[in-house]
Design a protein around this motif. Structure first.
Motif, PDB file in Angstrom:
ATOM      1  N   VAL A  86       0.838  -1.209   0.000  1.00 17.01           N
ATOM      2  CA  VAL A  86       0.000   0.000   0.000  1.00 17.01           C
ATOM      3  C   VAL A  86       0.871   1.256   0.000  1.00 17.01           C
ATOM      4  O   VAL A  86       0.548   2.250  -0.645  1.00 17.01           O
ATOM      5  N   HIS A 157     -14.518 -11.673   8.290  1.00 16.53           N
ATOM      6  CA  HIS A 157     -15.050 -11.656   6.925  1.00 16.53           C
ATOM      7  C   HIS A 157     -15.967 -12.840   6.675  1.00 16.53           C
ATOM      8  O   HIS A 157     -17.020 -12.705   6.069  1.00 16.53           O
ATOM      9  N   PHE A 199      -7.262   7.877   4.927  1.00 18.01           N
ATOM     10  CA  PHE A 199      -7.465   8.757   3.785  1.00 18.01           C
ATOM     11  C   PHE A 199      -7.037   7.987   2.540  1.00 18.01           C
ATOM     12  O   PHE A 199      -6.096   7.194   2.597  1.00 18.01           O
ATOM     13  N   VAL A 200      -7.715   8.232   1.436  1.00 18.05           N
ATOM     14  CA  VAL A 200      -7.368   7.508   0.207  1.00 18.05           C
ATOM     15  C   VAL A 200      -6.488   8.358  -0.711  1.00 18.05           C
ATOM     16  O   VAL A 200      -6.217   7.995  -1.845  1.00 18.05           O
ATOM     17  N   THR A 201      -6.066   9.502  -0.203  1.00 24.27           N
ATOM     18  CA  THR A 201      -5.054  10.273  -0.915  1.00 24.27           C
ATOM     19  C   THR A 201      -3.926  10.549   0.080  1.00 24.27           C
ATOM     20  O   THR A 201      -4.126  10.456   1.296  1.00 24.27           O
TER      21      THR A 201
ATOM     22  N   PRO B  59      -5.266  -5.354  -3.431  1.00 27.11           N
ATOM     23  CA  PRO B  59      -6.037  -4.245  -2.874  1.00 27.11           C
ATOM     24  C   PRO B  59      -5.167  -3.014  -2.700  1.00 27.11           C
ATOM     25  O   PRO B  59      -4.017  -3.113  -2.289  1.00 27.11           O
ATOM     26  N   SER B  60      -5.697  -1.842  -3.009  1.00 26.77           N
ATOM     27  CA  SER B  60      -4.982  -0.601  -2.719  1.00 26.77           C
ATOM     28  C   SER B  60      -5.840   0.263  -1.822  1.00 26.77           C
ATOM     29  O   SER B  60      -7.049   0.061  -1.709  1.00 26.77           O
ATOM     30  N   VAL B  61      -5.204   1.172  -1.144  1.00 26.57           N
ATOM     31  CA  VAL B  61      -5.891   2.091  -0.236  1.00 26.57           C
ATOM     32  C   VAL B  61      -5.728   3.517  -0.750  1.00 26.57           C
ATOM     33  O   VAL B  61      -6.699   4.264  -0.866  1.00 26.57           O
ATOM     34  N   VAL B  62      -4.481   3.878  -1.049  1.00 32.93           N
ATOM     35  CA  VAL B  62      -4.211   5.225  -1.539  1.00 32.93           C
ATOM     36  C   VAL B  62      -4.448   5.224  -3.057  1.00 32.93           C
ATOM     37  O   VAL B  62      -3.561   4.920  -3.848  1.00 32.93           O
ATOM     38  N   GLY B  63      -5.668   5.525  -3.446  1.00 32.96           N
ATOM     39  CA  GLY B  63      -6.029   5.602  -4.853  1.00 32.96           C
ATOM     40  C   GLY B  63      -5.865   4.281  -5.583  1.00 32.96           C
ATOM     41  O   GLY B  63      -5.941   3.204  -4.994  1.00 32.96           O
ATOM     42  N   GLN B  65      -3.458   1.927  -7.874  1.00 31.47           N
ATOM     43  CA  GLN B  65      -2.030   1.742  -8.151  1.00 31.47           C
ATOM     44  C   GLN B  65      -1.863   0.957  -9.447  1.00 31.47           C
ATOM     45  O   GLN B  65      -2.606   0.022  -9.712  1.00 31.47           O
ATOM     46  N   HIS B 111      -7.753   9.463  -8.124  1.00 32.89           N
ATOM     47  CA  HIS B 111      -6.425   9.543  -7.529  1.00 32.89           C
ATOM     48  C   HIS B 111      -5.717   8.254  -7.940  1.00 32.89           C
ATOM     49  O   HIS B 111      -6.165   7.161  -7.606  1.00 32.89           O
ATOM     50  N   ARG B 113      -1.703   6.314  -8.999  1.00 34.95           N
ATOM     51  CA  ARG B 113      -0.249   6.440  -9.056  1.00 34.95           C
ATOM     52  C   ARG B 113       0.373   5.149  -9.573  1.00 34.95           C
ATOM     53  O   ARG B 113      -0.189   4.063  -9.407  1.00 34.95           O
ATOM     54  N   TYR B 149     -11.787   0.757  -1.020  1.00 34.91           N
ATOM     55  CA  TYR B 149     -12.952   1.588  -0.722  1.00 34.91           C
ATOM     56  C   TYR B 149     -13.704   2.005  -1.981  1.00 34.91           C
ATOM     57  O   TYR B 149     -14.784   2.590  -1.892  1.00 34.91           O
ATOM     58  N   VAL B 234     -17.929 -13.075  -0.055  1.00 29.18           N
ATOM     59  CA  VAL B 234     -17.538 -12.796   1.325  1.00 29.18           C
ATOM     60  C   VAL B 234     -17.271 -11.294   1.402  1.00 29.18           C
ATOM     61  O   VAL B 234     -16.612 -10.736   0.529  1.00 29.18           O
ATOM     62  N   GLN B 235     -17.777 -10.635   2.435  1.00 26.84           N
ATOM     63  CA  GLN B 235     -17.770  -9.166   2.466  1.00 26.84           C
ATOM     64  C   GLN B 235     -16.415  -8.616   2.916  1.00 26.84           C
ATOM     65  O   GLN B 235     -16.273  -8.017   3.972  1.00 26.84           O
ATOM     66  N   LYS B 236     -15.408  -8.803   2.063  1.00 28.74           N
ATOM     67  CA  LYS B 236     -14.065  -8.306   2.380  1.00 28.74           C
ATOM     68  C   LYS B 236     -13.901  -6.866   1.926  1.00 28.74           C
ATOM     69  O   LYS B 236     -13.156  -6.096   2.493  1.00 28.74           O
ATOM     70  N   ASP B 299     -16.346  11.811  -3.152  1.00 30.04           N
ATOM     71  CA  ASP B 299     -17.441  11.521  -2.225  1.00 30.04           C
ATOM     72  C   ASP B 299     -18.399  12.706  -2.180  1.00 30.04           C
ATOM     73  O   ASP B 299     -17.987  13.847  -2.379  1.00 30.04           O
TER      74      ASP B 299
END
Ligand SMILES: [Fe+2]
Lengths: 301, 308
Positions: A86, A157, A199-201, B59-63, B65, B111, B113, B149, B234-236, B299
């Protein structure tokens, strides 16, 4: 052989940002610092650990996620580079660590006896997760003690937070039995944040502290509630409130680490030592420890 | 629309390592492996310039990838199936395309990268797919993450941005979505010879989804994604997104020749290898009520409204 024991239990969050901010030689990325409240708290807890006599660190990590049972690291050495999937811009850490395989096998055996699905991990190419590396680096930067990593089975999960809690309790109790039989002195580490909405940024300079704050006030209030309960030795109540807390704050407790550690320690009713609380990319992070020794337990913060 | 699509065909493949590491442990795994082989040949026979992989196991979190390291070399081991063996890989990445994809995503409000780091942990699903579909790096690849997300709008826009980037570089691609159908695995270790879909409900839903795929009804599946998520996932993460990305990248319609090359159990989950090739002639009887989206606005900050 005298009976083994847990000499300390640590809540040790693992945002890779904290290792990045320290600029240790093992990490390739370079920073100008950041998140001092947590880093200074970690440094203080690391100093306390140096005063304690122990044989191994046993760490439960949310970043080795398994769906088929609980797995234990099962080879004596792992040496490689861990790149955070990440935050690869922050964490590219060259590790070289030792595992207490005997203790891992003993816990594996006791866990299987308790009816939990388990597996030893014996593939030499396996990369140790960055949660393990971050928490262990910050607690023991000299890496002079062997570790055991326990994977987190994702019962939340597959079933629910309630099922996860029951299984994590059973796992904790089984690990405790194995530790007692081993005759070893062990430090437990539950590696995770509290509230966990990110935060996602990311700021152009990730360590720009003018940009750092908790994701929302609700997460902050919940985190403070839980930390107050830590302080007051209300760990039974923490266990009871955990499904609600985890759901409301998308907490990283969902992996079961805190429940596992509390169950192994007999659900302490004495106060935790608090070493700091700070947000990292919006998540809430608390460093705390539970010291079963009345004589060395302190009021830290 | 389809006439603008630079995508020659789309593939839907499972992320589990058994077809790569233990294809002979059961007839179903071997069948999946054979289906991968067929797809590999079809990619070779096509004039695709690259393979674009959208992987649900990254999976990514910051935008969003996007892998951009020209030579991505490592040995991967799966978190659960480590005992099946290691997966050494050496992937050639179309770095120029990855950068173009990133800027196309940004132009649509996302977003995004690129990641370009030695030792970056490429996920099991991408490793399995590229190892089996493009073993000799005959053409380069690009891999894009699935943000934890992200929901429908972001995913639709991310799919469209892939095609934007192909148009702007004048490249043709095969797109590969790496995802299970039903994704509930058995929570204990099983004898592979006894593998089966976890429940008959999962199996029935998988069969229904496969009917849609076989009829080329990709946009219908895209519209059914929320229902699929609730029923057999499955709700991951917040949503079942692969059909959104695939449909958006390939043109949002039902004009495909669909072919289900294999459908088998992978430790209880539903693993299918499916090919969708753009054609003429539509199929389907659905009216769509979820709005199309060209640009991601972010959002809506509902929480901060109406309480002043
Ligand atoms: Fe984490």
């Amino acid at each position: 052989m005298s009976k083994g024991e847990i000499v300390l239990g640590c809540l040790a969050p693992h945002p890779p940002h904290l290792v990045y901010a320290e600029n240790p030689p093992q990490n390739e990325a370079f920073s100008e610092g950041g998140w001092e409240t947590l880093r200074w708290g970690y440094a203080k807890l690391a100093r306390k650990l140096k005063t304690i006599d122990y044989d191994a660190i046993v760490i439960f990590t949310p970043h080795w996620q398994t769906y088929i049972g609980t797995h234990f690291l099962g080879l004596p050495e792992f040496k490689s580079k861990s790149v955070d999937p990440v935050f690869p811009n922050l964490f590219r850490y060259n590790y070289d660590l030792k595992v207490d395989v005997e203790l891992a096998e003993a816990m594996h055996e006791e866990t299987a006896k308790a009816g939990i699905i388990t597996k030893m991990m014996r593939n030499p190419d396996f990369r140790v997760d960055y949660g393990t590396i971050t928490s262990c680096h910050l607690l023991n930067p000299s890496w002079d003690k062997p570790i055991v990593t326990i994977s987190s089975n994702r019962n939340s999960h597959y079933y629910s937070n309630e099922v996860m809690i029951e299984q994590a309790k059973a796992l904790g109790e089984a690990c405790m039995k194995a530790i007692e039989k081993s005759g070893k002195k062990v430090v437990l580490v539950s590696s995770h944040s509290l509230s966990h909405r990110h935060f996602v940024t990311e700021a152009p300079l990730p360590e720009d502290m003018s940009r750092e704050h908790i994701y929302n006030h609700s997460q902050y209030v919940w985190d403070m509630k839980i930390i107050d309960m830590f302080r007051n030795g209300q760990m039974k109540e923490v266990v009871d409130i955990m499904p609600e807390y985890t759901e409301q704050t998308i907490a990283e407790t969902e992996a079961g680490g805190l429940i596992w550690m509390m169950a192994a320690m007999g659900v302490p009713s004495y106060p935790a030592e608090i070493y700091g609380y700070q947000s990292v990319i919006g998540t809430g992070n608390c460093i705390a420890c539970w010291d079963p020794n009345n004589e060395t337990r302190e009021l830290v913060l | 629309m389809s006439e603008d699509s630079q995508i020659l065909f789309g593939l839907y493949v499972p992320p589990h390592p058994q077809p790569l590491l233990s294809p002979d442990a059961n007839a179903g795994y071997a069948n999946l492996r054979a289906a991968f082989e067929t797809c590999r040949k079809r990619i070779e026979e096509s004039d695709a310039d690259l393979i674009i992989v959208y992987s649900t196991t990254w999976p990514s979190v910051v935008g969003h990838q996007i892998q951009a390291l020209k030579e991505s070399i490592w040995t991967h081991v799966d978190d659960d199936f480590h005992y099946l063996g290691s997966m050494p890989y050496n992937f050639q990445i179309d770095s120029e395309f990855s950068h173009e994809y990133c800027s196309a995503a940004e132009k649509r409000g996302l977003h995004a990268r690129t990641v370009e780091y030695e030792g970056f942990p490429i996920d099991t699903g991408s490793v399995v797919a590229l190892s089996l579909l493009n073993p000799d790096n005959r053409i380069p690849a690009c891999i894009v993450s699935s943000n934890m997300y992200a929901n429908r709008s972001e995913t639709i826009v991310l799919g469209k941005a892939a095609n934007d980037a192909l148009v702007s570089q004048g490249k043709k691609a095969v797109v590969v979505v790496v995802s299970s159908l039903s994704n509930r695995m058995f929570t204990e270790h099983i004898d592979p010879s006894e593998d089966r879909i976890h429940s008959s409900k999962d199996n029935e839903w998988n069969e229904k989804i496969l009917e849609f795929f076989a009829d080329g009804r990709l946009e219908d599946l895209s519209q059914l994604s929320r229902e699929i998520h609730g029923q057999i996932r499955v709700q991951k993460v917040v949503a079942y997104k692969p059909a959104w990305w695939l449909a958006a990248s390939m043109g949002q319609h039902n004009n495909y020749d669909g072919e289900v090359l294999a459908y088998e159990a992978l430790h209880g989950s539903g693993g299918a290898v499916i090919q969708l090739t753009p054609s003429s002639g539509s199929f389907g009887d659905k009216e769509f009520d979820e709005d199309d989206v060209e640009y991601y606005q972010g959002d809506r900050n509902v929480l901060n409204k109406g309480n002043h």
